[in-house]
Design a protein around this motif. Sequence first.
Motif, mmCIF file in Angstrom:
data_model
loop_
_atom_site.group_PDB
_atom_site.id
_atom_site.type_symbol
_atom_site.label_atom_id
_atom_site.label_comp_id
_atom_site.label_asym_id
_atom_site.label_seq_id
_atom_site.Cartn_x
_atom_site.Cartn_y
_atom_site.Cartn_z
ATOM 1 N N ASP A 29 74.063 83.506 20.209
ATOM 2 C CA ASP A 29 73.093 83.104 20.934
ATOM 3 C C ASP A 29 73.531 83.580 22.813
ATOM 4 O O ASP A 29 73.767 84.752 22.743
ATOM 5 N N LEU A 30 72.768 82.552 23.628
ATOM 6 C CA LEU A 30 72.939 83.576 24.888
ATOM 7 C C LEU A 30 73.783 84.517 25.300
ATOM 8 O O LEU A 30 74.095 84.695 25.950
ATOM 9 N N GLU A 75 73.699 87.408 24.303
ATOM 10 C CA GLU A 75 72.741 88.135 25.077
ATOM 11 C C GLU A 75 73.502 88.467 26.128
ATOM 12 O O GLU A 75 72.936 89.313 26.993
ATOM 13 N N ILE A 76 73.823 87.684 27.251
ATOM 14 C CA ILE A 76 74.495 88.144 28.314
ATOM 15 C C ILE A 76 75.478 89.347 28.469
ATOM 16 O O ILE A 76 75.586 90.135 29.143
ATOM 17 N N TYR A 79 76.046 80.462 36.086
ATOM 18 C CA TYR A 79 76.269 80.223 35.068
ATOM 19 C C TYR A 79 77.392 79.994 34.402
ATOM 20 O O TYR A 79 78.175 80.728 35.127
ATOM 21 N N GLN A 124 66.236 78.303 20.846
ATOM 22 C CA GLN A 124 64.908 79.494 21.212
ATOM 23 C C GLN A 124 65.185 80.415 19.821
ATOM 24 O O GLN A 124 65.391 80.063 18.694
ATOM 25 N N SER A 160 70.113 77.383 21.723
ATOM 26 C CA SER A 160 71.180 78.647 22.239
ATOM 27 C C SER A 160 71.784 78.285 23.775
ATOM 28 O O SER A 160 72.661 79.351 24.011
ATOM 29 N N HIS A 161 71.679 77.479 23.819
ATOM 30 C CA HIS A 161 72.038 77.363 25.591
ATOM 31 C C HIS A 161 72.134 75.904 26.007
ATOM 32 O O HIS A 161 71.537 75.441 25.825
#
Length: 537
Positions: free
Chosen positions: A301-302, A305-306, A506, A524, A529-530
């Motif tokens: 999830d996010l 990605e981060i 965050y 998403q 996702s977050h």
Amino acid sequence: MVAAAPSSLAFSSARRILLDTGLQLLENQGFGTVSMADIALAAGQPLAEVYRHFGSKNDFVLGLYQRVHDDLEARSPDLPAGPLALRFQAFMREKLRLLAPHHRLLRSQMAALLDADVPTGVLSPETENIRLRGLALFELVVRGATDAPAENLVPALTQALYAAHWGVLGLRLLDRSAAGQATDELLEMLSAGLALATPQLATQLGPLLLGQVGVAVGQFLQVSPAVDFAVARRMAKLILRHRKVLRTDSEASPAPDEQSIAVQLPKLHYYISQGWPIHLILPAFPAKSPNRQKVLGTLPDLGEEIALTFLQSLCDDIRQVYAPGARLSICADGRVFADLVQVSDADVSAYNDVLKSLIQRLGTPDLDVVNLEDLLATDSFDQARAWIVAQYGEPLAELKARVRDTDHARAMFNGIHRFVSEDGQALAPEKSKSRVKEESKEVAYEVIQRSNAWTKLLAQEFPHALRLSIHPQHPHSDKIGLRITRAQDDWLTPWHGVVLLRANDYVLLKRSQAEETGAVLVEQDGRPSHFVAGPNS
């Protein structure tokens, strides 16, 4: 693909099996009588595969040097705290132990070892990087001593001890006394002399003598005058800026010091000297935790990605100080731990597929993913896991002793045990908390055992790569614990937490904690996702 017993050579990586087979043949039959074709035949590999990994028989000896230094670097945090004489003796005993199985081969190569024009010679240009790694290790020995000398004397003393250690190794190869007793006595005398000499370094005469010795030894070591660690130091500091350090009762979390930097310089120099991109390896991104109190589901999830974006930015930053840049291999370790952490191999595969698609979508060209199945040919992950432990795993009794006796090993165990216990409680709520904590101890030991075994396999596959970790590490470890997200604690990762977006930043935290704040879940592509902080969070 094969389905053989865990001990079958079919599970081994090509490089590992070739190196093991080649060293055994050279040991048993003699360097001069063994051909590359003999090694290919004994290993059951095509001759072309041998030459793909090793250009000549000399490369097998160089591979042995690299393997020994890999093990020494991994064990350097276990050096005893105390005076220099004690640390020197402990280091030497460990190196003698690692070389013991190869005495016959090394004795047959004595003339070559002393010849600087032979590639395997200890003073040859081809072994310069090995010498730099050896010097870095002795610098750790010196700097970590309770009676370490003044900063200006460290380089000369490091070189003197490194040169002296060659004398001990040479004598051991020639030693015919029972169990190497003569070498043991020499090591005892050297350590006793060092204990007497170290305090004298603080006198006016000490620096003068050591300076003269250092000049002579420096010429003897034949390290190229072109070796300039300036760029390597900048890169080491850049990476160490993001590190996570194990916190123990006796240690704070210090800023990167000379010991932290020194152990990384030879590997960085290896790439710099040839103008190649720096290769970083990061065992990470296994699969989502099965504990739904921590995560949103089974797929990235996010948080991932981060983390991927940060890793690419790290490679970009390296390119700012070193034009060829860096490439980072994510050595996905979900296969290694799946059964221990109660995650199915199907979930590992699904997670990995989405991870690879994320790398393409995010445009992170310097990242790639390596899985267990990329290194081992197998259609049984259970058997492959058993093989890794059998070939590379430290006996659990030895691991437990290290956890009992050393602060950093105990801190590592406590961190892993906490996570395993949390997940165990969530997956088996009918069990008492005390029972889960007790059962989780053995699982935590096995997780660490497999983690270390995976690290050794990766070191075999990528012998020159700079090693990263998502776990906090000893401040002077050869592995750098890397902070890949902003998290509530140093042990939390995207696969053990969720992202909460706030007004100005965050944070990564557990799902249950995000929900307790009243945060709003965001999806998403049809998947959670977050979280976003709500107005009353």
